[in-house]
Motif scaffolding. Structure first.
Motif, mmCIF file in Angstrom:
data_model
loop_
_atom_site.group_PDB
_atom_site.id
_atom_site.type_symbol
_atom_site.label_atom_id
_atom_site.label_comp_id
_atom_site.label_asym_id
_atom_site.label_seq_id
_atom_site.Cartn_x
_atom_site.Cartn_y
_atom_site.Cartn_z
ATOM 1 N N THR A 290 0.977 -1.210 -0.018
ATOM 2 C CA THR A 290 0.036 -0.152 -0.018
ATOM 3 C C THR A 290 0.853 1.226 -0.013
ATOM 4 O OG1 THR A 290 -0.313 0.287 2.416
ATOM 5 C CG2 THR A 290 -1.849 -1.056 1.281
ATOM 6 N N LEU A 291 2.006 1.035 0.164
ATOM 7 C CA LEU A 291 3.198 2.311 0.376
ATOM 8 C C LEU A 291 3.270 2.744 -1.280
ATOM 9 C CD1 LEU A 291 5.818 1.318 2.900
ATOM 10 C CD2 LEU A 291 4.261 3.061 2.970
ATOM 11 N N ILE A 292 2.943 2.230 -2.362
ATOM 12 C CA ILE A 292 2.698 2.374 -3.571
ATOM 13 C C ILE A 292 2.240 3.974 -3.691
ATOM 14 C CG2 ILE A 292 1.785 2.212 -5.799
ATOM 15 C CD1 ILE A 292 2.142 -0.756 -5.693
ATOM 16 N N GLU A 293 1.022 4.236 -2.824
ATOM 17 C CA GLU A 293 0.483 5.489 -2.797
ATOM 18 C C GLU A 293 1.475 6.737 -2.654
ATOM 19 O OE1 GLU A 293 -2.885 7.127 -3.984
ATOM 20 O OE2 GLU A 293 -2.970 4.756 -3.212
ATOM 21 N N THR A 294 2.374 6.386 -1.679
ATOM 22 C CA THR A 294 3.423 7.478 -1.227
ATOM 23 C C THR A 294 4.749 7.271 -1.972
ATOM 24 O OG1 THR A 294 3.873 6.165 0.745
ATOM 25 C CG2 THR A 294 2.674 8.340 0.914
ATOM 26 N N ASN B 125 5.268 14.229 3.424
ATOM 27 C CA ASN B 125 4.770 15.161 2.329
ATOM 28 C C ASN B 125 5.467 14.982 0.837
ATOM 29 O OD1 ASN B 125 3.281 16.886 4.111
ATOM 30 N ND2 ASN B 125 5.177 17.732 4.897
ATOM 31 N N PRO B 126 4.917 13.681 0.610
ATOM 32 C CA PRO B 126 5.798 13.182 -0.804
ATOM 33 C C PRO B 126 5.464 14.102 -2.029
ATOM 34 C CG PRO B 126 3.887 11.714 -0.541
ATOM 35 C CD PRO B 126 3.963 12.798 0.839
ATOM 36 N N ARG B 127 4.200 14.834 -2.225
ATOM 37 C CA ARG B 127 3.963 15.808 -3.043
ATOM 38 C C ARG B 127 4.562 17.072 -2.910
ATOM 39 N NH1 ARG B 127 -1.263 13.083 -3.415
ATOM 40 N NH2 ARG B 127 -1.471 11.915 -5.291
ATOM 41 N N VAL C 212 4.889 6.767 -5.318
ATOM 42 C CA VAL C 212 4.593 7.055 -6.549
ATOM 43 C C VAL C 212 5.226 8.680 -6.755
ATOM 44 C CG1 VAL C 212 3.065 8.047 -8.362
ATOM 45 C CG2 VAL C 212 3.112 5.431 -7.603
ATOM 46 N N PRO C 213 4.855 9.464 -5.911
ATOM 47 C CA PRO C 213 5.236 11.082 -5.887
ATOM 48 C C PRO C 213 6.684 11.020 -5.479
ATOM 49 C CG PRO C 213 3.660 10.722 -4.044
ATOM 50 C CD PRO C 213 3.390 9.428 -4.951
ATOM 51 N N GLU C 214 7.147 10.250 -4.606
ATOM 52 C CA GLU C 214 8.730 10.029 -4.418
ATOM 53 C C GLU C 214 9.535 9.668 -5.586
ATOM 54 O OE1 GLU C 214 10.637 11.329 -2.200
ATOM 55 O OE2 GLU C 214 12.261 10.082 -1.683
ATOM 56 N N ILE C 215 8.931 8.842 -6.367
ATOM 57 C CA ILE C 215 9.633 8.319 -7.666
ATOM 58 C C ILE C 215 9.912 9.531 -8.365
ATOM 59 C CG2 ILE C 215 9.621 7.182 -9.770
ATOM 60 C CD1 ILE C 215 8.347 4.816 -8.382
ATOM 61 N N VAL C 216 8.544 10.304 -8.444
ATOM 62 C CA VAL C 216 8.517 11.762 -9.331
ATOM 63 C C VAL C 216 9.429 12.690 -8.980
ATOM 64 C CG1 VAL C 216 7.070 13.486 -10.279
ATOM 65 C CG2 VAL C 216 5.964 11.101 -9.961
ATOM 66 N N ARG C 217 9.608 12.643 -7.698
ATOM 67 C CA ARG C 217 10.582 13.888 -7.186
ATOM 68 C C ARG C 217 12.142 13.332 -7.260
ATOM 69 N NH1 ARG C 217 14.286 14.548 -3.192
ATOM 70 N NH2 ARG C 217 13.969 12.330 -2.294
ATOM 71 N N TRP C 218 12.312 11.999 -6.939
ATOM 72 C CA TRP C 218 13.697 11.440 -7.070
ATOM 73 C C TRP C 218 14.374 11.311 -8.486
ATOM 74 C CZ3 TRP C 218 16.606 7.422 -8.810
ATOM 75 C CH2 TRP C 218 17.861 6.948 -8.066
ATOM 76 N N GLN C 219 13.202 10.989 -9.366
ATOM 77 C CA GLN C 219 13.774 11.196 -10.833
ATOM 78 C C GLN C 219 13.718 12.363 -11.397
ATOM 79 O OE1 GLN C 219 15.357 8.568 -12.428
ATOM 80 N NE2 GLN C 219 15.330 9.821 -14.559
ATOM 81 N N THR C 220 12.588 13.240 -11.319
ATOM 82 C CA THR C 220 12.469 14.611 -11.774
ATOM 83 C C THR C 220 12.767 14.279 -13.455
ATOM 84 O OG1 THR C 220 13.579 15.391 -9.977
ATOM 85 C CG2 THR C 220 13.068 17.009 -11.897
ATOM 86 N N PRO C 221 11.802 13.897 -14.113
ATOM 87 C CA PRO C 221 12.059 13.452 -15.651
ATOM 88 C C PRO C 221 12.230 14.538 -16.390
ATOM 89 C CG PRO C 221 9.755 12.752 -14.850
ATOM 90 C CD PRO C 221 10.350 13.303 -13.470
#
Ligand code: HEM
Length: 176
Positions: free
Chosen positions: A45-49, A111-113, A51-60
């Motif tokens: 269920t941690l997929i929820e938080t 605050n992952p977003r 996902v935005p952490e991947i978006v931050r860490w990768q910064t496409p």
């Protein structure tokens, strides 16, 4: 202000380079931070938080830019009309004043977003919910089907100062 003409590339980039590279980036991140992978396996269920952490860490998208239409002051800097400013999302996303241990990939941040990967202000990405949903579904399916996705080769990166992504990533899929 408006966008610099050499950076009007987003229509072909939105939802393509971005989400694709986030899927690869997530695999790379979980392999680099294997304790986070264990955390995820124990509690999908941690997929929820995550996902935005991947978006931050990768910064496409590393950066976009604005051109001043008129003389403008930004902080202590005076911008002449016609001057261009690069907005380095990737740098802001590594700011220790904004994110605790910004280099680390932590899938249960509070605050992952709170990141700049989708831009900021009136041009904030209109597709961000769709992008997050795509990534969420991809990881739900991966976790359902595989015990782990193991990186077995050096990630090959895109040579670009705008797209922060990959051309190749060799992985081994471990079934459940
Ligand atoms: C993870 C994936 C994505 C990332 C990282 C991303 C990133 C961004 C960024 C940084 C901006 C701001 C551009 C600026 O300030 O000049 C933006 C705007 C925009 N994005 Fe995305 N995007 C993503 C996915 C998508 C998707 C899936 C769509 C469409 C379905 C989309 C459509 C748009 C549009 C139309 C804008 C322009 C909004 C405006 O100018 O008002 N994006 N995006």
């Amino acid at each position: 202000m408006r966008e610099c003409s050499n950076l009007r590339i987003h229509p072909s980039t939105g939802g393509n380079d971005t989400t694709r590279n986030l899927m690869t980036g997530g695999v790379v991140a979980l392999n680099q931070f294997s304790d986070e992978y264990k955390k995820l396996a124990a509690n999908p269920t941690l997929i929820e938080t995550m996902v935005p952490e991947i978006v931050r860490w990768q910064t496409p998208i590393s950066h976009m830019a604005r051109t001043a239409k008129k003389d403008t002051r930004v902080g202590n800097v005076m911008l002449k009309a016609g001057g261009c400013v690069a907005l380095w999302y990737i740098s802001g996303n590594r700011d220790p004043d904004a994110t605790d241990m910004p280099e680390a990939f932590i899938i249960d941040r509070k605050n992952p977003r709170q990141h700049l990967s989708f831009g900021f202000g009136i041009h904030h990405c209109v597709g961000y919910r769709l992008a997050e949903l795509q990534l969420k579904i991809a990881w739900e399916e991966i976790m359902r089907r595989f015990r782990s996705v193991e990186v077995v080769g050096e990630p090959q990166r895109v040579c670009s100062n705008i797209i922060h992504g990959f051309t190749d990533l060799t992985v081994r899929l471990h079934s459940k």
